[in-house]
Write a protein that holds these residues in place. Structure first.
Motif, PDB file in Angstrom:
ATOM      1  N   LEU A  17       0.828  -1.210   0.000  1.00 47.05           N
ATOM      2  CA  LEU A  17       0.000   0.000   0.000  1.00 47.05           C
ATOM      3  C   LEU A  17       0.862   1.259   0.000  1.00 47.05           C
ATOM      4  CD1 LEU A  17      -2.843  -0.992   2.489  1.00 47.05           C
ATOM      5  CD2 LEU A  17      -3.024  -0.720   0.013  1.00 47.05           C
ATOM      6  N   ASN A  18       1.999   1.205   0.698  1.00 46.98           N
ATOM      7  CA  ASN A  18       2.922   2.339   0.673  1.00 46.98           C
ATOM      8  C   ASN A  18       3.454   2.565  -0.747  1.00 46.98           C
ATOM      9  OD1 ASN A  18       2.636   2.800   3.397  1.00 46.98           O
ATOM     10  ND2 ASN A  18       4.408   1.590   3.977  1.00 46.98           N
ATOM     11  N   ASN A  19       3.758   1.476  -1.438  1.00 46.42           N
ATOM     12  CA  ASN A  19       4.206   1.579  -2.835  1.00 46.42           C
ATOM     13  C   ASN A  19       3.088   2.132  -3.713  1.00 46.42           C
ATOM     14  OD1 ASN A  19       6.737   0.528  -2.215  1.00 46.42           O
ATOM     15  ND2 ASN A  19       6.123  -1.578  -2.641  1.00 46.42           N
ATOM     16  N   LEU A  20       1.854   1.723  -3.418  1.00 46.07           N
ATOM     17  CA  LEU A  20       0.704   2.235  -4.156  1.00 46.07           C
ATOM     18  C   LEU A  20       0.559   3.733  -3.942  1.00 46.07           C
ATOM     19  CD1 LEU A  20      -1.881   1.778  -5.820  1.00 46.07           C
ATOM     20  CD2 LEU A  20      -3.058   1.200  -3.700  1.00 46.07           C
ATOM     21  N   GLY A  21       0.830   4.173  -2.710  1.00 48.76           N
ATOM     22  CA  GLY A  21       0.762   5.595  -2.414  1.00 48.76           C
ATOM     23  C   GLY A  21       1.773   6.386  -3.213  1.00 48.76           C
ATOM     24  N   ASN A  22       2.965   5.814  -3.404  1.00 52.35           N
ATOM     25  CA  ASN A  22       4.000   6.491  -4.199  1.00 52.35           C
ATOM     26  C   ASN A  22       3.634   6.538  -5.680  1.00 52.35           C
ATOM     27  OD1 ASN A  22       5.591   6.854  -1.915  1.00 52.35           O
ATOM     28  ND2 ASN A  22       6.614   4.884  -2.155  1.00 52.35           N
ATOM     29  N   THR A  23       2.922   5.491  -6.136  1.00 46.00           N
ATOM     30  CA  THR A  23       2.533   5.412  -7.551  1.00 46.00           C
ATOM     31  C   THR A  23       1.358   6.335  -7.863  1.00 46.00           C
ATOM     32  OG1 THR A  23       3.255   3.107  -7.626  1.00 46.00           O
ATOM     33  CG2 THR A  23       1.809   3.859  -9.400  1.00 46.00           C
ATOM     34  N   GLY A  24       0.387   6.400  -6.949  1.00 41.27           N
ATOM     35  CA  GLY A  24      -0.795   7.229  -7.156  1.00 41.27           C
ATOM     36  C   GLY A  24      -1.760   6.600  -8.153  1.00 41.27           C
ATOM     37  N   VAL A  25      -2.757   7.374  -8.554  1.00 40.16           N
ATOM     38  CA  VAL A  25      -3.743   6.909  -9.531  1.00 40.16           C
ATOM     39  C   VAL A  25      -3.939   8.007 -10.570  1.00 40.16           C
ATOM     40  CG1 VAL A  25      -5.687   7.758  -8.153  1.00 40.16           C
ATOM     41  CG2 VAL A  25      -6.062   5.942  -9.819  1.00 40.16           C
ATOM     42  N   GLU A  26      -4.079   7.599 -11.828  1.00 39.74           N
ATOM     43  CA  GLU A  26      -4.178   8.569 -12.921  1.00 39.74           C
ATOM     44  C   GLU A  26      -5.625   8.754 -13.375  1.00 39.74           C
ATOM     45  OE1 GLU A  26      -1.551   7.128 -15.944  1.00 39.74           O
ATOM     46  OE2 GLU A  26       0.192   8.162 -15.094  1.00 39.74           O
ATOM     47  N   VAL A  27      -5.975   9.998 -13.660  1.00 34.54           N
ATOM     48  CA  VAL A  27      -7.285  10.318 -14.242  1.00 34.54           C
ATOM     49  C   VAL A  27      -7.064  11.280 -15.408  1.00 34.54           C
ATOM     50  CG1 VAL A  27      -8.579   9.989 -12.107  1.00 34.54           C
ATOM     51  CG2 VAL A  27      -7.638  12.229 -12.634  1.00 34.54           C
ATOM     52  N   GLY A  28      -7.983  11.238 -16.365  1.00 30.91           N
ATOM     53  CA  GLY A  28      -7.887  12.143 -17.513  1.00 30.91           C
ATOM     54  C   GLY A  28      -8.123  13.582 -17.099  1.00 30.91           C
ATOM     55  N   ILE A  29      -7.422  14.499 -17.755  1.00 30.37           N
ATOM     56  CA  ILE A  29      -7.538  15.922 -17.386  1.00 30.37           C
ATOM     57  C   ILE A  29      -8.941  16.452 -17.642  1.00 30.37           C
ATOM     58  CG2 ILE A  29      -6.904  16.912 -19.634  1.00 30.37           C
ATOM     59  CD1 ILE A  29      -5.135  18.904 -18.056  1.00 30.37           C
ATOM     60  N   GLY A  30      -9.703  15.779 -18.526  1.00 29.48           N
ATOM     61  CA  GLY A  30     -11.082  16.191 -18.788  1.00 29.48           C
ATOM     62  C   GLY A  30     -11.963  16.085 -17.553  1.00 29.48           C
ATOM     63  N   THR A  31     -11.567  15.231 -16.600  1.00 33.84           N
ATOM     64  CA  THR A  31     -12.340  15.073 -15.363  1.00 33.84           C
ATOM     65  C   THR A  31     -12.390  16.377 -14.583  1.00 33.84           C
ATOM     66  OG1 THR A  31     -11.509  12.792 -15.293  1.00 33.84           O
ATOM     67  CG2 THR A  31     -12.622  13.602 -13.329  1.00 33.84           C
ATOM     68  N   PHE A  32     -11.339  17.197 -14.691  1.00 34.38           N
ATOM     69  CA  PHE A  32     -11.255  18.438 -13.919  1.00 34.38           C
ATOM     70  C   PHE A  32     -12.182  19.533 -14.460  1.00 34.38           C
ATOM     71  CE2 PHE A  32      -7.431  16.200 -12.841  1.00 34.38           C
ATOM     72  CZ  PHE A  32      -7.221  16.505 -11.506  1.00 34.38           C
ATOM     73  N   THR A  33     -12.820  19.296 -15.614  1.00 32.84           N
ATOM     74  CA  THR A  33     -13.775  20.280 -16.124  1.00 32.84           C
ATOM     75  C   THR A  33     -15.093  20.228 -15.363  1.00 32.84           C
ATOM     76  OG1 THR A  33     -14.696  18.756 -17.775  1.00 32.84           O
ATOM     77  CG2 THR A  33     -12.773  20.075 -18.436  1.00 32.84           C
ATOM     78  N   GLY A  34     -15.336  19.089 -14.711  1.00 35.62           N
ATOM     79  CA  GLY A  34     -16.608  18.920 -14.011  1.00 35.62           C
ATOM     80  C   GLY A  34     -17.721  18.467 -14.932  1.00 35.62           C
ATOM     81  N   LEU A  35     -17.376  18.206 -16.185  1.00 35.92           N
ATOM     82  CA  LEU A  35     -18.362  17.744 -17.161  1.00 35.92           C
ATOM     83  C   LEU A  35     -18.261  16.225 -17.259  1.00 35.92           C
ATOM     84  CD1 LEU A  35     -17.749  20.440 -19.925  1.00 35.92           C
ATOM     85  CD2 LEU A  35     -19.536  20.425 -18.164  1.00 35.92           C
ATOM     86  N   THR A  36     -19.366  15.554 -16.970  1.00 33.29           N
ATOM     87  CA  THR A  36     -19.366  14.099 -16.888  1.00 33.29           C
ATOM     88  C   THR A  36     -18.907  13.447 -18.186  1.00 33.29           C
ATOM     89  OG1 THR A  36     -21.230  14.247 -15.332  1.00 33.29           O
ATOM     90  CG2 THR A  36     -20.764  12.087 -16.292  1.00 33.29           C
ATOM     91  N   PHE A  37     -19.334  13.983 -19.330  1.00 33.74           N
ATOM     92  CA  PHE A  37     -18.997  13.340 -20.611  1.00 33.74           C
ATOM     93  C   PHE A  37     -17.513  13.476 -20.960  1.00 33.74           C
ATOM     94  CE2 PHE A  37     -20.164  17.673 -21.713  1.00 33.74           C
ATOM     95  CZ  PHE A  37     -19.219  18.039 -22.661  1.00 33.74           C
TER      96      PHE A  37
END
Length: 225
Positions: free
Chosen positions: A111-131
């Motif tokens: 889990l500590n290694n997972l914390g260092n790796t993180g999780v990726e999301v598309g930058i489109g998610t930050f628009t707040g638009l679901t599509f």
């Protein structure tokens, strides 16, 4: 002349104050938008990923500890009478404690290694638009494992014919992982249940064991951390 100069200065200050007020208002609106609109979509987009990654980390830890060992014979002792009927099923507290601690240490490390790796999301998610969720270049969100990993055991007895009983032992691992969001954090609770061993028991088994509660109590009479 002096009057007009002072007027221009006051006008310039007024414009500066108005500009600063507008900038401040825009920042506040952005923060509100991120908190109220973007964060919930980010949580929806990442929570399932985090749970999946956490389960993989835990499963990997358990399998690393199990390897090719005969886990059942290490954890459980069955005492039979002369008729080959089961008189007693006991749990080896030392082996259970050792197994639990090894799983906890390995899971925490993963889990500590997972914390260092993180999780990726598309930058489109930050628009707040679901599509637009998960579209575009990837942005990495930081993960932070919280506190201690907890383990409990669960037994299950299943009839497999006359005087044949299949005994399964499951390990339940509970974890908390924190997703670091732009204006907030989100704790993701995950419980992973893994079949760690099973064995066919030949002979009659007392009802007190068939409901598994008695054996579960013995299996869980060990430190959780």
């Amino acid at each position: 002349m002096e009057y007009y100069r002072k007027k221009r200065i006051l006008s310039a200050k007024k414009k500066l104050y108005i500009a600063l007020a507008i900038i401040f208002l825009v920042i506040i609106l952005i923060i509100i938008y991120l908190h109220c609109v973007v964060n919930p979509i980010l949580i929806d987009a990442t929570e399932a990923k985090v749970q999946s990654l956490t389960q993989q980390a835990v499963e990997s830890a358990v399998y690393d500890v199990i390897k090719d060992e005969n886990v059942y014979d290490n954890l459980i002792e069955i005492v039979k009478d002369s008729n080959n009927d089961v008189q007693m099923i006991t749990a080896n507290a030392y082996e259970i404690n050792l197994f639990s601690k090894e799983v906890l240490a390995s899971a925490q490390n993963n889990l500590n290694n997972l914390g260092n790796t993180g999780v990726e999301v598309g930058i489109g998610t930050f628009t707040g638009l679901t599509f637009l969720t998960d579209l575009g270049p990837k942005v990495k969100l930081k993960l932070a494992p919280i506190g201690t990993v907890y383990t409990t055991f669960r037994s299950e007895f299943t009839s497999a014919g006359i005087n044949n009983t299949l005994h399964k032992i499951y390990l339940l691992v509970k974890t908390d992982v924190n997703i670091i969001l732009p204006t907030d954090t989100k704790i993701v609770n995950t419980t992973t249940e893994i079949l760690i061993t099973e064995s066919m028991i030949v002979g009659k088994i007392p009802d007190t064991y068939l409901n598994s509660s008695q054996l579960d109590e013995m299996l869980n009479l060990v430190p959780k951390n």
